[in-house]
Scaffold this motif. Sequence first.
Motif, short mmCIF file in Angstrom:
data_model
loop_
_atom_site.label_atom_id
_atom_site.label_comp_id
_atom_site.label_asym_id
_atom_site.label_seq_id
_atom_site.Cartn_x
_atom_site.Cartn_y
_atom_site.Cartn_z
N GLN A 105 24.78 30.16 90.61
CA GLN A 105 26.16 30.17 90.21
C GLN A 105 27.14 31.29 90.85
N GLY A 106 26.41 32.00 91.66
CA GLY A 106 27.32 33.17 92.59
C GLY A 106 27.23 34.34 91.62
N PHE A 107 26.63 34.73 90.88
CA PHE A 107 26.59 35.94 90.40
C PHE A 107 25.34 36.75 90.56
N GLU A 108 25.36 37.98 91.14
CA GLU A 108 24.01 38.71 91.67
C GLU A 108 23.96 39.93 90.48
N VAL A 109 22.80 39.61 89.53
CA VAL A 109 22.45 40.27 88.69
C VAL A 109 21.18 40.71 88.70
N ASP A 110 20.59 42.05 88.71
CA ASP A 110 19.42 42.52 88.70
C ASP A 110 18.36 41.98 87.41
N ARG A 111 17.50 41.46 87.54
CA ARG A 111 16.37 40.83 86.39
C ARG A 111 16.16 41.92 85.46
N ARG A 112 16.01 43.15 85.96
CA ARG A 112 15.75 44.24 84.90
C ARG A 112 16.99 44.60 84.06
N ARG A 113 17.97 44.24 84.37
CA ARG A 113 19.15 44.18 83.47
C ARG A 113 19.33 43.37 82.29
N ILE A 114 18.43 42.14 82.64
CA ILE A 114 18.49 41.28 81.40
C ILE A 114 17.39 41.35 80.25
N THR A 115 17.83 41.13 79.07
CA THR A 115 16.94 41.13 77.91
C THR A 115 17.51 39.91 76.89
N PHE A 116 16.51 39.55 76.16
CA PHE A 116 16.81 38.42 75.15
C PHE A 116 16.71 39.04 73.72
N GLU A 117 17.57 38.51 73.07
CA GLU A 117 17.47 38.96 71.62
C GLU A 117 16.19 38.21 70.97
N GLU A 118 15.78 36.86 71.57
CA GLU A 118 14.51 36.58 70.68
C GLU A 118 14.03 35.90 72.18
N GLU A 119 12.67 35.84 72.18
CA GLU A 119 11.77 35.45 73.48
C GLU A 119 12.02 33.84 73.10
N PRO A 120 12.74 33.35 74.32
CA PRO A 120 12.81 32.05 74.43
C PRO A 120 11.35 31.04 74.75
N LYS A 121 10.99 30.47 73.55
CA LYS A 121 9.47 29.85 73.57
C LYS A 121 9.70 28.15 73.22
N PHE A 122 10.74 27.93 72.81
CA PHE A 122 11.23 26.52 72.43
C PHE A 122 12.37 26.33 73.24
N VAL A 123 12.33 24.92 73.14
CA VAL A 123 13.51 24.27 73.61
C VAL A 123 14.81 24.33 72.76
N GLY A 124 15.89 24.70 73.24
CA GLY A 124 17.18 25.06 72.46
C GLY A 124 18.00 26.18 73.26
N GLU A 125 18.88 26.70 72.31
CA GLU A 125 19.74 27.58 72.88
C GLU A 125 19.69 28.88 72.49
N PHE A 126 19.60 29.79 73.57
CA PHE A 126 19.63 31.34 73.34
C PHE A 126 20.38 32.12 73.97
N ILE A 127 20.73 33.36 73.84
CA ILE A 127 21.54 34.19 74.29
C ILE A 127 20.82 35.47 74.82
N ALA A 128 21.05 35.56 76.40
CA ALA A 128 20.66 36.62 77.24
C ALA A 128 21.71 37.90 77.18
N ASN A 129 21.14 39.02 76.84
CA ASN A 129 22.23 40.08 76.80
C ASN A 129 21.87 40.86 78.47
N LEU A 130 23.08 40.89 79.19
CA LEU A 130 23.21 41.55 80.59
C LEU A 130 23.78 43.13 80.32
N ASN A 131 22.90 43.94 80.73
CA ASN A 131 23.28 45.43 80.58
C ASN A 131 23.96 45.69 82.14
N LEU A 132 25.15 45.42 82.41
CA LEU A 132 25.91 45.68 83.48
C LEU A 132 25.95 47.15 83.98
N HIS A 133 26.11 47.89 82.95
CA HIS A 133 26.68 49.53 83.10
C HIS A 133 26.22 50.10 81.48
N LYS A 134 26.14 51.24 81.63
CA LYS A 134 25.54 51.80 80.24
C LYS A 134 26.70 51.68 79.22
#
Length: 147
Positions: A105-134
């Motif tokens: 989609q045109g956004f360059e984000v390092d994978r090490r800056r991405i975390t999950f609130e809960e591990e997505p192991k099922f089909v459904g909706e989830f939220i990814a937390n992006l830590n772009l800066h401290k």
Amino acid sequence: MEIILKQDIKKLGEKDDIVSVKPGYGRNYLIPQGFAELATSSAKKVLAENIKQAQFKQDKIKQDAEALATKLESVKLSIGAKAGESGKIFGSVNTIQIADALKKQGFEVDRRRITFEEEPKFVGEFIANLNLHKEVKVQVPFEVIAE
């Protein structure tokens, strides 16, 4: 004796701090090991200029992260995964897949800056937390769909 620390030292100070130590400790250990340098007037001026330039760079990085965060607030991702009949996916969705979907989609984000609130192991909706800066964090919703 005043010295300028070149790196963090426990119970003494952090990098670029000007601290006062006993002369023997400074001359025989800190300076020869490369942990510190003598705090002369010229060294203090150089340190002040370096801190000023580093602060300018940090402000620029923070502004770029805030601009990216405002763009990412309206993004919603769809990640395809193989799933069983019960909705449980084989394996799990990882940060690499989120980073690749953002890159498409045109956004360059390092994978090490991405975390999950809960591990997505099922089909459904989830939220990814992006830590772009401290100080700049953004949440990106994504949907795991069965392929």
